[in-house]
Design a protein around this motif. Structure first.
Motif, PDB file in Angstrom:
ATOM      1  N   ILE A  48       0.842  -1.201   0.000  1.00 24.35           N
ATOM      2  CA  ILE A  48       0.000   0.000   0.000  1.00 24.35           C
ATOM      3  C   ILE A  48       0.877   1.251   0.000  1.00 24.35           C
ATOM      4  O   ILE A  48       0.573   2.243  -0.688  1.00 24.35           O
ATOM      5  N   GLN A  49       1.961   1.205   0.740  1.00 25.17           N
ATOM      6  CA  GLN A  49       2.875   2.343   0.812  1.00 25.17           C
ATOM      7  C   GLN A  49       3.401   2.730  -0.573  1.00 25.17           C
ATOM      8  O   GLN A  49       3.459   3.904  -0.931  1.00 25.17           O
ATOM      9  N   LYS A  50       3.748   1.733  -1.384  1.00 25.11           N
ATOM     10  CA  LYS A  50       4.272   2.006  -2.721  1.00 25.11           C
ATOM     11  C   LYS A  50       3.162   2.400  -3.698  1.00 25.11           C
ATOM     12  O   LYS A  50       3.383   3.215  -4.600  1.00 25.11           O
ATOM     13  N   TRP A  51       1.955   1.827  -3.499  1.00 24.20           N
ATOM     14  CA  TRP A  51       0.839   2.210  -4.374  1.00 24.20           C
ATOM     15  C   TRP A  51       0.504   3.693  -4.222  1.00 24.20           C
ATOM     16  O   TRP A  51       0.002   4.325  -5.162  1.00 24.20           O
ATOM     17  N   LYS A  52       0.758   4.253  -3.050  1.00 25.32           N
ATOM     18  CA  LYS A  52       0.439   5.660  -2.814  1.00 25.32           C
ATOM     19  C   LYS A  52       1.261   6.596  -3.691  1.00 25.32           C
ATOM     20  O   LYS A  52       0.921   7.771  -3.858  1.00 25.32           O
ATOM     21  N   LYS A  53       2.333   6.066  -4.273  1.00 23.22           N
ATOM     22  CA  LYS A  53       3.203   6.885  -5.112  1.00 23.22           C
ATOM     23  C   LYS A  53       2.819   6.833  -6.580  1.00 23.22           C
ATOM     24  O   LYS A  53       3.433   7.499  -7.407  1.00 23.22           O
ATOM     25  N   GLN A  54       1.819   5.999  -6.920  1.00 21.58           N
ATOM     26  CA  GLN A  54       1.371   5.942  -8.312  1.00 21.58           C
ATOM     27  C   GLN A  54      -0.102   5.557  -8.375  1.00 21.58           C
ATOM     28  O   GLN A  54      -0.617   4.897  -7.477  1.00 21.58           O
ATOM     29  N   THR A  55      -0.763   5.963  -9.432  1.00 20.03           N
ATOM     30  CA  THR A  55      -2.186   5.692  -9.591  1.00 20.03           C
ATOM     31  C   THR A  55      -2.419   4.966 -10.922  1.00 20.03           C
ATOM     32  O   THR A  55      -2.222   5.557 -11.988  1.00 20.03           O
TER      33      THR A  55
END
Length: 234
Positions: free
Chosen positions: A211-218
């Motif tokens: 989730i932490q890494k998903w927050k950096k891309q959409t």
């Protein structure tokens, strides 16, 4: 006594021969009665399989989410006359699909049930996710109401961590982006989220990150058929 065939369909605009084996195509050609969610789409699919199929010689029985017990029993009655094929809108019938009730009745009446090999977006997404394939649950659609959906997501995450269980669910395509944003705000930064869109098509997209890494891309999920998988470490 006829057999009840579970007929696979393509997922999206997949190439037919890429996902449906030749032997299965041969079996489908010989089925004359189909229980289907959408007869119009089934006719189109059968013509894609074999342009020489005489559609007017076939029987199409309605079997959808609104079918009552009487309609399901009507579909079952055709097995006295010969083979019947259940076909869903995409992938394999029987999972997140109204065909399951007809299969259950066929089993009760001891009719042979024959699953045919074809694509399952749920299993394909799971094996490509890198999440635990030894212990997993398919949870279908999440609740529509926001508070209930949030409660479900927290429950799935907690259960995943406690039981080492991979959680799989789906959403109506136009709500994908809203669900994605909710997961980013609700789930732990270390929980893994896998998203699989348009499986088996040219636009296939499968990615697993925390989730932490998903927050950096959409990702672009809007109106795309998608499978969501979450896995929370202890």
């Amino acid at each position: 006594m006829g057999r009840l065939f579970l007929v696979p369909n393509t997922i999206g605009e997949s190439t037919l021969t890429k996902v449906i084996p030749a032997e299965v195509i041969g079996i489908i050609r010989n089925i004359r009665v189909f229980a289907t969610e959408n007869p119009k789409n089934t006719r189109r699919y059968l013509k894609k399989i074999d342009k020489s199929i005489q559609i007017d010689d076939l029987v199409f029985l309605d079997l959808n989410e609104h079918s009552d017990r009487k309609q399901v029993e009507h579909c079952l009655s055709w097995l006295e006359k010969g083979d019947v094929g259940i076909i869903s809108e995409a992938g394999c019938p029987g999972i997140a699909d109204p065909g399951a009730e007809l299969v259950a009745l066929a089993q009760q009446k001891h009719y042979p049930v024959v699953p045919l090999v074809g694509p399952s977006s749920i299993l394909l997404a799971l094996i490509a996710s890198g999440c635990n394939g030894q212990n997993f649950s398919f949870n279908g659609y999440l609740p529509v109401k926001e508070n209930e959906r949030a409660k479900a997501l927290r429950h799935f995450e907690k259960q995943s961590a406690a039981e080492n269980r991979t959680q799989i669910f789906i959403e109506t395509p136009y709500r994908n982006m809203k669900l994605f944003q909710e997961m980013l705000s609700l789930l732990s930064p270390h929980t893994r989220l896998s998203i699989a869109c348009d499986i088996t098509t040219e636009n296939e997209y499968i990615r697993t990150m925390t989730i932490q890494k998903w927050k950096k891309q959409t990702p672009d999920l809007n109106k795309r058929p998608a499978i969501f998988i979450l896995y929370a470490p202890k």
